[in-house]
Design a protein around this motif. Structure first.
Motif, mmCIF file in Angstrom:
data_model
loop_
_atom_site.group_PDB
_atom_site.id
_atom_site.type_symbol
_atom_site.label_atom_id
_atom_site.label_comp_id
_atom_site.label_asym_id
_atom_site.label_seq_id
_atom_site.Cartn_x
_atom_site.Cartn_y
_atom_site.Cartn_z
ATOM 1 N N LEU A 1 0.825 -1.200 0.000
ATOM 2 C CA LEU A 1 0.000 0.000 0.000
ATOM 3 C C LEU A 1 0.866 1.259 0.000
ATOM 4 O O LEU A 1 1.879 1.318 0.693
ATOM 5 C CB LEU A 1 -0.899 0.008 1.249
ATOM 6 N N TYR B 1 -7.546 3.242 -4.154
ATOM 7 C CA TYR B 1 -8.595 3.220 -3.134
ATOM 8 C C TYR B 1 -8.829 4.627 -2.598
ATOM 9 O O TYR B 1 -7.864 5.352 -2.314
ATOM 10 C CB TYR B 1 -8.173 2.352 -1.943
ATOM 11 N N TRP C 1 -7.276 4.340 9.171
ATOM 12 C CA TRP C 1 -8.167 4.363 8.022
ATOM 13 C C TRP C 1 -9.267 3.324 8.246
ATOM 14 O O TRP C 1 -9.105 2.164 7.879
ATOM 15 C CB TRP C 1 -7.397 4.048 6.739
ATOM 16 N N TRP D 1 -12.837 2.018 3.689
ATOM 17 C CA TRP D 1 -12.207 2.012 2.370
ATOM 18 C C TRP D 1 -13.255 1.760 1.287
ATOM 19 O O TRP D 1 -14.215 1.010 1.499
ATOM 20 C CB TRP D 1 -11.172 0.894 2.301
ATOM 21 N N GLY D 2 -13.044 2.356 0.107
ATOM 22 C CA GLY D 2 -13.826 1.980 -1.050
ATOM 23 C C GLY D 2 -13.366 0.621 -1.552
ATOM 24 O O GLY D 2 -12.389 0.056 -1.049
ATOM 25 N N SER E 1 -1.572 1.503 13.380
ATOM 26 C CA SER E 1 -2.777 0.754 13.049
ATOM 27 C C SER E 1 -2.388 -0.455 12.194
ATOM 28 O O SER E 1 -1.297 -0.486 11.615
ATOM 29 C CB SER E 1 -3.802 1.625 12.337
ATOM 30 N N TYR F 1 -3.924 -3.471 9.302
ATOM 31 C CA TYR F 1 -4.936 -3.732 8.292
ATOM 32 C C TYR F 1 -4.806 -5.155 7.774
ATOM 33 O O TYR F 1 -3.696 -5.653 7.560
ATOM 34 C CB TYR F 1 -4.801 -2.742 7.132
ATOM 35 N N GLN G 1 -5.850 -7.542 4.571
ATOM 36 C CA GLN G 1 -6.311 -7.498 3.193
ATOM 37 C C GLN G 1 -6.496 -8.921 2.687
ATOM 38 O O GLN G 1 -5.522 -9.608 2.353
ATOM 39 C CB GLN G 1 -5.342 -6.719 2.298
ATOM 40 N N THR H 1 -9.565 -8.061 -2.165
ATOM 41 C CA THR H 1 -10.436 -7.102 -1.492
ATOM 42 C C THR H 1 -9.646 -5.897 -0.986
ATOM 43 O O THR H 1 -8.415 -5.890 -0.990
ATOM 44 C CB THR H 1 -11.158 -7.742 -0.296
ATOM 45 N N ALA H 2 -10.387 -4.886 -0.546
ATOM 46 C CA ALA H 2 -9.754 -3.700 0.017
ATOM 47 C C ALA H 2 -9.247 -3.995 1.433
ATOM 48 O O ALA H 2 -9.739 -4.907 2.104
ATOM 49 C CB ALA H 2 -10.768 -2.549 0.066
ATOM 50 N N PRO H 3 -8.273 -3.238 1.897
ATOM 51 C CA PRO H 3 -7.810 -3.408 3.285
ATOM 52 C C PRO H 3 -8.945 -3.156 4.273
ATOM 53 O O PRO H 3 -9.875 -2.388 3.994
ATOM 54 C CB PRO H 3 -6.718 -2.344 3.415
ATOM 55 N N LEU I 1 -9.533 -2.342 8.508
ATOM 56 C CA LEU I 1 -8.873 -1.953 9.754
ATOM 57 C C LEU I 1 -9.087 -3.014 10.838
ATOM 58 O O LEU I 1 -10.223 -3.370 11.164
ATOM 59 C CB LEU I 1 -9.423 -0.604 10.221
ATOM 60 N N TYR J 1 -0.873 -5.391 6.982
ATOM 61 C CA TYR J 1 -0.029 -4.196 6.892
ATOM 62 C C TYR J 1 -0.138 -3.368 8.170
ATOM 63 O O TYR J 1 -1.231 -3.176 8.700
ATOM 64 C CB TYR J 1 -0.461 -3.307 5.725
ATOM 65 N N PHE K 1 2.917 2.903 5.177
ATOM 66 C CA PHE K 1 2.474 1.541 5.443
ATOM 67 C C PHE K 1 3.691 0.622 5.467
ATOM 68 O O PHE K 1 4.707 0.894 4.828
ATOM 69 C CB PHE K 1 1.505 1.064 4.357
#
Lengths: 121, 110
Positions: A47, A96, A108, A111-112, B35, B37, B39, B43-45, B47, B88, B101
């Motif tokens: 990322l 994103y 965060w 997220w989209g 923080s 994440y 994934q 798909t999107a990350p 939290l 991450y 990140f």
């Protein structure tokens, strides 16, 4: 609950400008303490933060992309946008849009789904 | 290359525990919240942990976070096949003036 989704062309030619929009639903983009931003992920890579903005117009960019990036907000349309100039194949990635809790250093939580942008002629 | 270093991969059998390290410096982890994440493939990350060790609602307590000095750790207990994903860490870097990140860690369930 605030959600967001990305939209824009999936294919951009080298040297042109990549333009994406993030539409926020479930609430007003301008009536909360959140920051809004863009994160990208090249194929098979990690990322990378592109930049963030506050609805008042303050913007913050990754120094490595700063010369090419513009993030702007249109509160009347409840969306914010990303423009990345002079793209190359290295800009091919899933982009994103996402929400930060309450500041540049915060997490965060939303997220989209992401949108793949390929840079190719 | 990221300023936050994670091991490329970790693995364990179902039900076991894994830990993922995130190593940084005083300009990032040492003076800012971390923080984590998750994934899942394609798909999107999502939290998992914020402010070093807080879980958002809906995240099971099998996931935990900690921070000591310039390093942070994500722990996953009772490992499940559904935990196979990339993980991450993330934080603000005051020297770079950038959100950074980690390099990412792939968790495999044997």
């Amino acid at each position: 609950q605030l959600q967001q989704h990305e939209s824009g062309p999936g294919l951009v030619k080298p040297s042109e400008t990549l333009s994406l929009t993030c539409t926020v639903s479930g609430g007003s983009i301008g009536n909360n303490p959140y920051y809004w931003g863009w994160v990208r992920q090249a194929p098979g890579k990690g990322l990378e933060w592109i930049g963030s903005m506050y609805h008042g117009g303050d913007t913050y960019y990754n120094p490595s992309l700063k010369s090419r990036v513009t993030i702007s907000v249109d509160t009347s349309k409840n969306h914010f946008s990303l423009k990345l100039d002079s793209v190359t194949a290295a800009d091919t990635a899933i982009y994103y849009c996402a929400r930060q809790d309450s500041g540049l250093s915060s997490s965060w939580p939303s997220w989209g789904q992401g949108t793949l942008v390929t840079v190719s002629s | 290359q990221s300023v936050l270093t994670q091991p490329p991969s970790v693995s364990a059998a179902p039900g076991q525990r894994v830990t993922i390290s995130c190593s940084g410096s005083s300009s990032n982890i040492g003076n800012n919240y971390v923080s984590w994440y998750q994934q899942l493939p394609g798909t999107a990350p999502n939290l998992l942990i914020y402010n070093n060790n807080w879980r958002p609602s809906g995240i099971p307590d099998r996931f935990s976070g900690s921070k000591s000095g310039t390093s942070a750790t994500l722990g996953i207990t009772g490992l499940q096949t559904g935990d196979e994903a990339d993980y991450y860490c993330g934080t603000w870097d005051s020297s770079l003036s950038a959100y950074v990140f980690g390099t990412g860690t792939t968790v495999s369930v044997l």
